[in-house]
Design a protein around this motif. Structure first.
Motif, short mmCIF file in Angstrom:
data_model
loop_
_atom_site.label_atom_id
_atom_site.label_comp_id
_atom_site.label_asym_id
_atom_site.label_seq_id
_atom_site.Cartn_x
_atom_site.Cartn_y
_atom_site.Cartn_z
N ASP A 20 2.87 13.20 -24.62
CA ASP A 20 1.43 13.07 -24.38
C ASP A 20 1.09 12.02 -23.33
O ASP A 20 -0.03 11.50 -23.29
N GLU A 71 -6.73 22.43 -29.03
CA GLU A 71 -6.00 23.53 -29.67
C GLU A 71 -6.83 24.80 -29.76
O GLU A 71 -6.30 25.89 -29.86
N HIS A 72 -8.14 24.65 -29.68
CA HIS A 72 -9.03 25.81 -29.74
C HIS A 72 -9.38 26.33 -28.35
O HIS A 72 -10.11 27.33 -28.23
N TYR A 75 -4.52 27.32 -25.58
CA TYR A 75 -3.80 28.59 -25.77
C TYR A 75 -4.74 29.79 -25.70
O TYR A 75 -4.40 30.80 -25.08
N GLY A 97 3.71 27.18 -25.32
CA GLY A 97 2.61 27.94 -24.74
C GLY A 97 3.09 28.94 -23.70
O GLY A 97 2.63 30.09 -23.68
#
Length: 132
Positions: A20, A71-72, A75, A97
């Motif tokens: 990260d 995350e929403h 992807y 991904g």
């Protein structure tokens, strides 16, 4: 080259393997972007999911790809883009991904290239002649 330009999703590591670290994520994005010019030079339209997902996150008020909202968005953006893409260029490197992008492309019968040289119409850099 094909009869019409292809929209080719460039898939590879973005957040994977970075711990990260924003600088490492930026480096990974630059690596993805390096494939954009050869794809364009071949007569196609390059696409990278982060080019769409990151502004979407920003406009939603998220502070970047580490936001819980990511995350929403990340992807699902790639999945939606693949409904419009004609192929995927899968760059090397571990990436859940990118692997998911390849799986979706294969389910949809889209070609998956593993080297930019395999993209239809590829022109080596030394053969490029720019005219005005």
């Amino acid at each position: 080259m094909t009869t019409r330009p292809l929209m080719i999703l460039i898939a590879g590591p973005y957040r994977s393997g970075t711990g990260d670290d924003p600088d490492l994520m930026a480096r990974n994005l630059r690596r993805l972007e390096e494939a954009a010019w050869p794809i364009f030079r071949a007569g196609h339209v390059p696409m990278i999911g982060e080019w769409v997902a990151l502004p979407v996150l920003s406009s939603a008020g998220a502070d970047g790809p580490l936001s819980p909202l990511a995350e929403h968005v990340m992807y699902p953006t790639a999945e939606r883009l693949l409904q419009h893409c004609d192929a995927v260029l899968r760059l090397e490197g571990a990436s859940r991904g990118a692997d998911q992008d390849v799986a979706i492309a294969q389910e949809r019968g889209l070609p998956v290239y593993h080297r930019v040289e395999d993209v239809p119409g590829f022109v080596p850099e030394q053969e490029v002649v720019l005219t005005r």
